[in-house]
Design a protein around this motif. Sequence first.
Motif, PDB file in Angstrom:
ATOM      1  N   LYS A  25       0.831  -1.210   0.000  1.00 22.55           N
ATOM      2  CA  LYS A  25       0.000   0.000   0.000  1.00 22.55           C
ATOM      3  C   LYS A  25       0.862   1.256   0.000  1.00 22.55           C
ATOM      4  O   LYS A  25       0.553   2.233  -0.694  1.00 22.55           O
ATOM      5  CB  LYS A  25      -0.926   0.021   1.219  1.00 22.55           C
ATOM      6  N   CYS A  28       2.255   1.880  -3.383  1.00 26.14           N
ATOM      7  CA  CYS A  28       1.179   2.362  -4.250  1.00 26.14           C
ATOM      8  C   CYS A  28       0.910   3.850  -4.000  1.00 26.14           C
ATOM      9  O   CYS A  28       0.770   4.636  -4.948  1.00 26.14           O
ATOM     10  CB  CYS A  28      -0.094   1.556  -4.021  1.00 26.14           C
ATOM     11  N   LYS A  32       1.634   6.843  -6.795  1.00 23.80           N
ATOM     12  CA  LYS A  32       0.672   7.869  -7.205  1.00 23.80           C
ATOM     13  C   LYS A  32       1.223   9.267  -6.917  1.00 23.80           C
ATOM     14  O   LYS A  32       1.123  10.171  -7.759  1.00 23.80           O
ATOM     15  CB  LYS A  32      -0.656   7.663  -6.473  1.00 23.80           C
ATOM     16  N   SER A  38       4.625   2.879 -12.986  1.00 25.78           N
ATOM     17  CA  SER A  38       3.844   1.784 -12.418  1.00 25.78           C
ATOM     18  C   SER A  38       4.436   1.435 -11.060  1.00 25.78           C
ATOM     19  O   SER A  38       5.491   1.946 -10.674  1.00 25.78           O
ATOM     20  CB  SER A  38       3.891   0.539 -13.320  1.00 25.78           C
ATOM     21  N   VAL A  39       3.755   0.527 -10.354  1.00 29.32           N
ATOM     22  CA  VAL A  39       4.394  -0.196  -9.253  1.00 29.32           C
ATOM     23  C   VAL A  39       4.546  -1.637  -9.701  1.00 29.32           C
ATOM     24  O   VAL A  39       3.648  -2.204 -10.325  1.00 29.32           O
ATOM     25  CB  VAL A  39       3.600  -0.116  -7.934  1.00 29.32           C
ATOM     26  N   ALA A  49      -4.043  -4.529  -4.907  1.00 29.76           N
ATOM     27  CA  ALA A  49      -3.450  -3.259  -5.316  1.00 29.76           C
ATOM     28  C   ALA A  49      -4.273  -2.594  -6.410  1.00 29.76           C
ATOM     29  O   ALA A  49      -4.483  -1.369  -6.393  1.00 29.76           O
ATOM     30  CB  ALA A  49      -2.014  -3.475  -5.789  1.00 29.76           C
ATOM     31  N   TYR A  52      -7.171  -1.075  -4.900  1.00 29.63           N
ATOM     32  CA  TYR A  52      -6.763   0.040  -4.042  1.00 29.63           C
ATOM     33  C   TYR A  52      -6.492   1.318  -4.837  1.00 29.63           C
ATOM     34  O   TYR A  52      -6.889   2.408  -4.437  1.00 29.63           O
ATOM     35  CB  TYR A  52      -5.520  -0.366  -3.249  1.00 29.63           C
ATOM     36  N   VAL A  53      -5.807   1.176  -5.985  1.00 27.07           N
ATOM     37  CA  VAL A  53      -5.410   2.378  -6.745  1.00 27.07           C
ATOM     38  C   VAL A  53      -6.433   2.773  -7.810  1.00 27.07           C
ATOM     39  O   VAL A  53      -6.389   3.904  -8.322  1.00 27.07           O
ATOM     40  CB  VAL A  53      -4.024   2.204  -7.407  1.00 27.07           C
ATOM     41  N   LEU A  57      -3.047   4.458 -11.125  1.00 24.55           N
ATOM     42  CA  LEU A  57      -1.675   3.956 -11.199  1.00 24.55           C
ATOM     43  C   LEU A  57      -1.672   2.617 -11.915  1.00 24.55           C
ATOM     44  O   LEU A  57      -2.562   1.790 -11.700  1.00 24.55           O
ATOM     45  CB  LEU A  57      -1.119   3.789  -9.777  1.00 24.55           C
ATOM     46  N   ILE A  59      -0.408  -1.151 -12.577  1.00 24.68           N
ATOM     47  CA  ILE A  59       0.087  -2.255 -11.767  1.00 24.68           C
ATOM     48  C   ILE A  59       0.865  -3.212 -12.668  1.00 24.68           C
ATOM     49  O   ILE A  59       0.341  -3.726 -13.662  1.00 24.68           O
ATOM     50  CB  ILE A  59      -1.060  -3.026 -11.090  1.00 24.68           C
TER      51      ILE A  59
END
Length: 215
Positions: A25, A28, A32, A38-39, A49, A52-53, A57, A59
């Motif tokens: 998290k 992430c 952002k 990216s992550v 994830a 969450y984003v 963002l 992934i």
Amino acid sequence: MDVKQILTMCDHTLLKQEATWEQIKTICDDGKAYDCASVCIPASYVKQAAEYVGNDLKICTVIGFPNGYSTTAVKVFETEDAIRSGADEIDMVVNLGWVKDRRWDDILEEMKAIKASCQGRILKVIVEACLLTEEEKIKLCELVTESGAEYIKTSTGFSTGGATVADVALFKAHIGPDVKIKAAGGIHSFEEAQAMIDAGASRIGASALVKLVKK
């Protein structure tokens, strides 16, 4: 190139075996905040994830990681599962034993199968350059180009070495015009990242760069 520009080219990475959801998290949030490309995270966290984003963002996750010697069928399943979970980009590890055996047709077939499984998402092929001869690196540049993958990637960060300027320059000289380079592994400063970009990299895989900004 300034720090902000470099971060927009960065896949902010957390692939340690002991990575927790709280840590995922955090990267992430950082991805952002710093407008990272990216992550890059373990597949087991992709669904969480992505939820969450949302659309804020990209992934990225890894396939056949870090050793590359899973069967093609397993790598294809991993890719399909990651896409279903919400992955936007796929970084897969080439079968290095096949490279040493010069099984070029099998390697190309695997790359193409995984590219098809990406369903239009970006595919980066990790070649683990530290374990290769120059001849093998050049041949893999040709195969990645032929496969339709978008990127050739230097390293997993889990082997005997990471990205080098020399390898990035070698890749740049031998990939097709539609293939880009991701330099990853052992990039600990913005100066090192800039050197990779100057040599031809379009993407940087790193866990350290955002941490430097946050200090």
